[in-house]
Design a protein around this motif. Structure first.
Motif, PDB file in Angstrom:
ATOM      1  N   ILE A   1       3.402  -1.622   0.767  1.00  0.00           N
ATOM      2  CA  ILE A   1       3.835  -2.446   2.055  1.00  0.00           C
ATOM      3  C   ILE A   1       3.761  -1.134   3.434  1.00  0.00           C
ATOM      4  O   ILE A   1       3.459  -1.606   4.307  1.00  0.00           O
ATOM      5  N   GLY A   2       4.197   0.014   3.039  1.00  0.00           N
ATOM      6  CA  GLY A   2       4.281   1.094   3.775  1.00  0.00           C
ATOM      7  C   GLY A   2       5.360   1.160   4.646  1.00  0.00           C
ATOM      8  O   GLY A   2       5.426   1.600   5.836  1.00  0.00           O
ATOM      9  N   GLU A   3       6.588   0.587   4.204  1.00  0.00           N
ATOM     10  CA  GLU A   3       8.070   0.562   4.963  1.00  0.00           C
ATOM     11  C   GLU A   3       8.986   0.807   4.077  1.00  0.00           C
ATOM     12  O   GLU A   3       8.995   0.355   2.799  1.00  0.00           O
ATOM     13  N   LYS A   4       9.926   1.607   4.675  1.00  0.00           N
ATOM     14  CA  LYS A   4      11.206   1.784   3.928  1.00  0.00           C
ATOM     15  C   LYS A   4      12.381   0.382   3.827  1.00  0.00           C
ATOM     16  O   LYS A   4      13.072   0.391   2.839  1.00  0.00           O
ATOM     17  N   ASN A   5      12.136  -0.185   4.830  1.00  0.00           N
ATOM     18  CA  ASN A   5      12.719  -1.644   4.854  1.00  0.00           C
ATOM     19  C   ASN A   5      11.637  -2.502   4.576  1.00  0.00           C
ATOM     20  O   ASN A   5      10.930  -2.899   5.483  1.00  0.00           O
ATOM     21  N   VAL A   6      11.801  -3.169   3.257  1.00  0.00           N
ATOM     22  CA  VAL A   6      10.910  -3.934   2.810  1.00  0.00           C
ATOM     23  C   VAL A   6      11.410  -5.406   3.223  1.00  0.00           C
ATOM     24  O   VAL A   6      12.368  -5.861   2.767  1.00  0.00           O
ATOM     25  N   GLU A   7      10.505  -6.113   4.009  1.00  0.00           N
ATOM     26  CA  GLU A   7      11.076  -7.472   4.485  1.00  0.00           C
ATOM     27  C   GLU A   7      10.590  -8.665   3.192  1.00  0.00           C
ATOM     28  O   GLU A   7       9.759  -8.399   2.544  1.00  0.00           O
ATOM     29  N   LEU A   8      11.521  -9.549   3.184  1.00  0.00           N
ATOM     30  CA  LEU A   8      11.148 -10.599   2.160  1.00  0.00           C
ATOM     31  C   LEU A   8       9.714 -11.317   2.582  1.00  0.00           C
ATOM     32  O   LEU A   8       8.902 -11.314   1.511  1.00  0.00           O
ATOM     33  N   ASP A   9       9.351 -11.541   3.569  1.00  0.00           N
ATOM     34  CA  ASP A   9       8.099 -12.315   3.974  1.00  0.00           C
ATOM     35  C   ASP A   9       6.853 -11.003   3.430  1.00  0.00           C
ATOM     36  O   ASP A   9       5.951 -11.708   2.953  1.00  0.00           O
ATOM     37  N   ASP A  10       6.950  -9.847   3.596  1.00  0.00           N
ATOM     38  CA  ASP A  10       6.092  -9.087   2.803  1.00  0.00           C
ATOM     39  C   ASP A  10       6.058  -8.734   1.461  1.00  0.00           C
ATOM     40  O   ASP A  10       5.056  -8.559   0.895  1.00  0.00           O
TER      41      ASP A  10
ATOM     42  N   TYR B   1      12.874 -10.000  -6.907  1.00  0.00           N
ATOM     43  CA  TYR B   1      13.354  -9.207  -5.557  1.00  0.00           C
ATOM     44  C   TYR B   1      13.413 -10.564  -4.481  1.00  0.00           C
ATOM     45  O   TYR B   1      14.345 -10.540  -3.748  1.00  0.00           O
ATOM     46  N   ILE B   2      12.042 -11.395  -4.608  1.00  0.00           N
ATOM     47  CA  ILE B   2      12.234 -12.590  -3.894  1.00  0.00           C
ATOM     48  C   ILE B   2      13.266 -13.775  -3.956  1.00  0.00           C
ATOM     49  O   ILE B   2      14.204 -13.792  -2.913  1.00  0.00           O
ATOM     50  N   ASP B   3      13.757 -13.859  -5.295  1.00  0.00           N
ATOM     51  CA  ASP B   3      14.679 -14.745  -5.455  1.00  0.00           C
ATOM     52  C   ASP B   3      16.308 -14.297  -5.366  1.00  0.00           C
ATOM     53  O   ASP B   3      16.858 -14.759  -4.713  1.00  0.00           O
TER      54      ASP B   3
ATOM     55  N   LEU C   1      16.831 -11.903  -2.781  1.00  0.00           N
ATOM     56  CA  LEU C   1      16.957 -11.794  -1.406  1.00  0.00           C
ATOM     57  C   LEU C   1      17.339 -13.299  -0.650  1.00  0.00           C
ATOM     58  O   LEU C   1      18.146 -13.525  -0.075  1.00  0.00           O
ATOM     59  N   LYS C   2      16.706 -14.188  -1.480  1.00  0.00           N
ATOM     60  CA  LYS C   2      16.929 -15.654  -0.961  1.00  0.00           C
ATOM     61  C   LYS C   2      18.341 -16.035  -1.413  1.00  0.00           C
ATOM     62  O   LYS C   2      19.043 -16.860  -0.694  1.00  0.00           O
ATOM     63  N   LYS C   3      18.608 -15.845  -2.341  1.00  0.00           N
ATOM     64  CA  LYS C   3      20.247 -16.125  -3.035  1.00  0.00           C
ATOM     65  C   LYS C   3      20.847 -15.312  -2.192  1.00  0.00           C
ATOM     66  O   LYS C   3      22.187 -16.004  -1.907  1.00  0.00           O
ATOM     67  N   LEU C   4      20.882 -14.043  -1.778  1.00  0.00           N
ATOM     68  CA  LEU C   4      21.741 -13.387  -1.148  1.00  0.00           C
ATOM     69  C   LEU C   4      21.566 -13.765   0.504  1.00  0.00           C
ATOM     70  O   LEU C   4      22.506 -13.228   1.238  1.00  0.00           O
ATOM     71  N   ASP C   5      20.776 -14.645   0.734  1.00  0.00           N
ATOM     72  CA  ASP C   5      20.514 -14.892   2.244  1.00  0.00           C
ATOM     73  C   ASP C   5      20.227 -13.772   3.052  1.00  0.00           C
ATOM     74  O   ASP C   5      20.768 -13.724   4.307  1.00  0.00           O
ATOM     75  N   GLU C   6      19.566 -12.847   2.652  1.00  0.00           N
ATOM     76  CA  GLU C   6      19.192 -11.518   3.068  1.00  0.00           C
ATOM     77  C   GLU C   6      17.652 -11.344   3.402  1.00  0.00           C
ATOM     78  O   GLU C   6      16.813 -12.170   2.590  1.00  0.00           O
ATOM     79  N   ASN C   7      17.160 -10.822   4.507  1.00  0.00           N
ATOM     80  CA  ASN C   7      15.827 -10.877   4.700  1.00  0.00           C
ATOM     81  C   ASN C   7      14.900  -9.408   4.254  1.00  0.00           C
ATOM     82  O   ASN C   7      13.770  -9.350   4.435  1.00  0.00           O
ATOM     83  N   LYS C   8      15.740  -8.352   3.799  1.00  0.00           N
ATOM     84  CA  LYS C   8      15.053  -6.982   3.456  1.00  0.00           C
ATOM     85  C   LYS C   8      15.919  -6.219   2.519  1.00  0.00           C
ATOM     86  O   LYS C   8      17.123  -6.492   2.282  1.00  0.00           O
ATOM     87  N   ILE C   9      14.958  -5.276   1.804  1.00  0.00           N
ATOM     88  CA  ILE C   9      15.727  -4.412   1.043  1.00  0.00           C
ATOM     89  C   ILE C   9      15.369  -2.865   1.445  1.00  0.00           C
ATOM     90  O   ILE C   9      14.261  -2.721   1.840  1.00  0.00           O
ATOM     91  N   TYR C  10      16.461  -2.342   1.651  1.00  0.00           N
ATOM     92  CA  TYR C  10      16.157  -0.611   2.195  1.00  0.00           C
ATOM     93  C   TYR C  10      15.991   0.008   0.924  1.00  0.00           C
ATOM     94  O   TYR C  10      16.629  -0.017  -0.338  1.00  0.00           O
ATOM     95  N   VAL C  11      14.757   0.784   1.015  1.00  0.00           N
ATOM     96  CA  VAL C  11      14.364   1.561  -0.239  1.00  0.00           C
ATOM     97  C   VAL C  11      14.438   3.053   0.234  1.00  0.00           C
ATOM     98  O   VAL C  11      13.371   3.492   0.924  1.00  0.00           O
ATOM     99  N   PRO C  12      15.425   3.805   0.129  1.00  0.00           N
ATOM    100  CA  PRO C  12      15.327   5.120   0.123  1.00  0.00           C
ATOM    101  C   PRO C  12      14.357   5.861  -0.694  1.00  0.00           C
ATOM    102  O   PRO C  12      14.110   5.516  -1.827  1.00  0.00           O
ATOM    103  N   LYS C  13      13.833   6.947  -0.170  1.00  0.00           N
ATOM    104  CA  LYS C  13      13.052   7.796  -0.806  1.00  0.00           C
ATOM    105  C   LYS C  13      13.642   8.617  -2.093  1.00  0.00           C
ATOM    106  O   LYS C  13      13.146   9.386  -2.759  1.00  0.00           O
ATOM    107  N   ILE C  14      15.160   8.554  -2.140  1.00  0.00           N
ATOM    108  CA  ILE C  14      15.669   9.460  -3.342  1.00  0.00           C
ATOM    109  C   ILE C  14      16.104   8.284  -4.277  1.00  0.00           C
ATOM    110  O   ILE C  14      16.560   7.166  -3.926  1.00  0.00           O
TER     111      ILE C  14
END
Length: 96
Positions: A17-26, A63-65, A67-80
C-alpha cells in the motif's frame, strides 16, 4: 483506541500500500485484488515468498474484520518488530 500491527503479513500489506498508516479501505481494495489470484500469480505479481502468498489473503481478511469490529479505520505499522521494540525499551530503561 489505536491499532498497531506487527509481523510479516501486516508489514507486507503496508509495503504494498505504501503507507505506515494502513487504512481499512486500502486493505479491502488489496484483499479484492489478491483473493482471486492463485498462489503462483501472487508470487509472480507481488514477489511474495510461497509461505507469504498462501496466508496473505486470510490475514488481510482478519485485519478487515478486526478493524470493523473495533470500529477503527486504520492500523499503524511501525517499521520495527515487536521483539525489537521490547529490546529497545528494556535497553533504554536499564542502560541509557
Amino acid at each position: 483506541l489505536k491499532v498497531i500491527g506487527s509481523g510479516g503479513n501486516i508489514n507486507k500489506i503496508s509495503k504494498i500500500i505504501g503507507e505506515k498508516n494502513v487504512e481499512l479501505d486500502d486493505i479491502e481494495k488489496l484483499y479484492e485484488k489478491l483473493k482471486d489470484l492463485t498462489i503462483e500469480e501472487r508470487i509472480k505479481k507481488y514477489k511474495f515468498r510461497k509461505d507469504r502468498a498462501d496466508v496473505i489473503v486470510p490475514a488481510a481478511k482478519i485485519y478487515i474484520d478486526l478493524l470493523k469490529k473495533l470500529d477503527e479505520n486504520k492500523i499503524y505499522v511501525p517499521k520495527i518488530g515487536l521483539a525489537d521494540g521490547i529490546i529497545r525499551e528494556l535497553y533504554e530503561a536499564n542502560i541509557a
